[in-house]
Design an enzyme around this catalytic site. Structure first.
Site, PDB file in Angstrom:
ATOM      1  N   TYR A  98     -20.005  37.338   1.937  1.00  0.00           N
ATOM      2  CA  TYR A  98     -19.659  37.229   0.521  1.00  0.00           C
ATOM      3  C   TYR A  98     -18.218  37.679   0.299  1.00  0.00           C
ATOM      4  O   TYR A  98     -17.450  37.003  -0.407  1.00  0.00           O
ATOM      5  CB  TYR A  98     -20.620  38.081  -0.302  1.00  0.00           C
ATOM      6  CG  TYR A  98     -20.382  38.009  -1.787  1.00  0.00           C
ATOM      7  CD1 TYR A  98     -20.608  36.831  -2.495  1.00  0.00           C
ATOM      8  CD2 TYR A  98     -19.921  39.119  -2.484  1.00  0.00           C
ATOM      9  CE1 TYR A  98     -20.385  36.764  -3.861  1.00  0.00           C
ATOM     10  CE2 TYR A  98     -19.695  39.063  -3.853  1.00  0.00           C
ATOM     11  CZ  TYR A  98     -19.928  37.883  -4.536  1.00  0.00           C
ATOM     12  OH  TYR A  98     -19.708  37.823  -5.886  1.00  0.00           O
TER      13      TYR A  98
ATOM     14  N   SER B 130     -14.358  38.381  -7.335  1.00  0.00           N
ATOM     15  CA  SER B 130     -15.226  39.552  -7.389  1.00  0.00           C
ATOM     16  C   SER B 130     -14.421  40.742  -6.883  1.00  0.00           C
ATOM     17  O   SER B 130     -13.413  40.570  -6.180  1.00  0.00           O
ATOM     18  CB  SER B 130     -16.458  39.346  -6.496  1.00  0.00           C
ATOM     19  OG  SER B 130     -17.176  40.551  -6.307  1.00  0.00           O
TER      20      SER B 130
END
Length: 231
Positions: free
Chosen positions: A147, A134
């Site tokens: 995250y 990501s």
């Protein structure tokens, strides 16, 4: 790699990027082994095979792999580690269980799946692993520390793995997508999925592009972002 007749394992297949990638692989003639906790209800194809798998559990991954090769044969050509999730919150109020859930899925699941397919790919001297990180794997984001940490781990793992297996004819590509219009943002306060984001098909098409590169080189890191994000 010509994907016609090649076996591709794809995790997190039930929706979003995973579902779009399954459809893109099938369109290229691949045999898709879709691993997930939930079968995609609207994907019916003679070359799509669903195998129940919880990537957070090593025994579940091992069972899914054993069932895959029993049904589809011993050769595995592609692995797309797409299964992942994000949970937002400040560090000083973040639940340890949520932290572990993200690492169990995003990091440990990626490791378990790679470890499962590598012996077959080494025997073949051919294979391609695609790990979905990501933008959060390249920069810190407020209230997304867990995250980000998990996706930074995927980045480091991928870059180390490619150096480890490149002499075995195995490619490793790590993708860093920015915002994609999926249900990922359902549980992320302050951000709503919208049409200005990238679409799951955009990521799927990019995965296909990396898989179809000639044998003599591979794309190691690839960052993707929306062109005109919502202001």
């Amino acid at each position: 790699m010509d994907l016609t007749g090649k076996v591709a394992i794809l995790t997190g297949v039930s929706k979003g990027i995973g579902l779009a990638t399954a459809e893109a692989l099938l369109a290229q003639g691949a045999i898709v082994a879709g691993w997930g906790r939930t079968r995609p209800t609207d994907l019916q194809h003679e070359r799509f095979h669903f195998f129940e798998c919880d990537v957070r559990k090593q025994a579940s991954v091992q069972a899914a792999f054993a069932n895959t090769i029993q049904q589809l044969g011993a050769e595995v050509h592609v692995l797309v580690n797409n299964a992942g999730l994000g949970i937002a919150g400040p560090v000083d109020g973040f639940a340890a269980d949520d932290w572990h859930t993200m690492f169990d899925t995003n990091v440990h699941g990626t490791f378990y799946c790679c470890q499962a397919v590598l012996p077959a790919m080494k025997r073949q001297q051919l294979g391609h692993i695609v790990n979905i990180s990501s933008i959060a794997g390249t920069t810190g984001i407020e209230k997304m520390a867990g995250y980000c940490a998990s996706k930074f781990a995927v980045r480091g793992f991928s870059q180390s793995l490619f150096k480890e297996v490149r002499t075995d004819g195995i490619k490793v590509t790590c993708l860093y997508p920015g915002s994609v219009q999926t249900n990922f943002f359902d549980d992320i306060p302050g951000t709503d999925a919208n049409e200005h984001m990238m679409q799951p098909q955009d990521i799927a098409d990019t995965i296909i592009y990396t898989l179809q590169t000639p044998f003599n080189f591979h794309i190691v890191d690839l960052e993707m972002r929306p062109l005109q994000p919502k202001k």
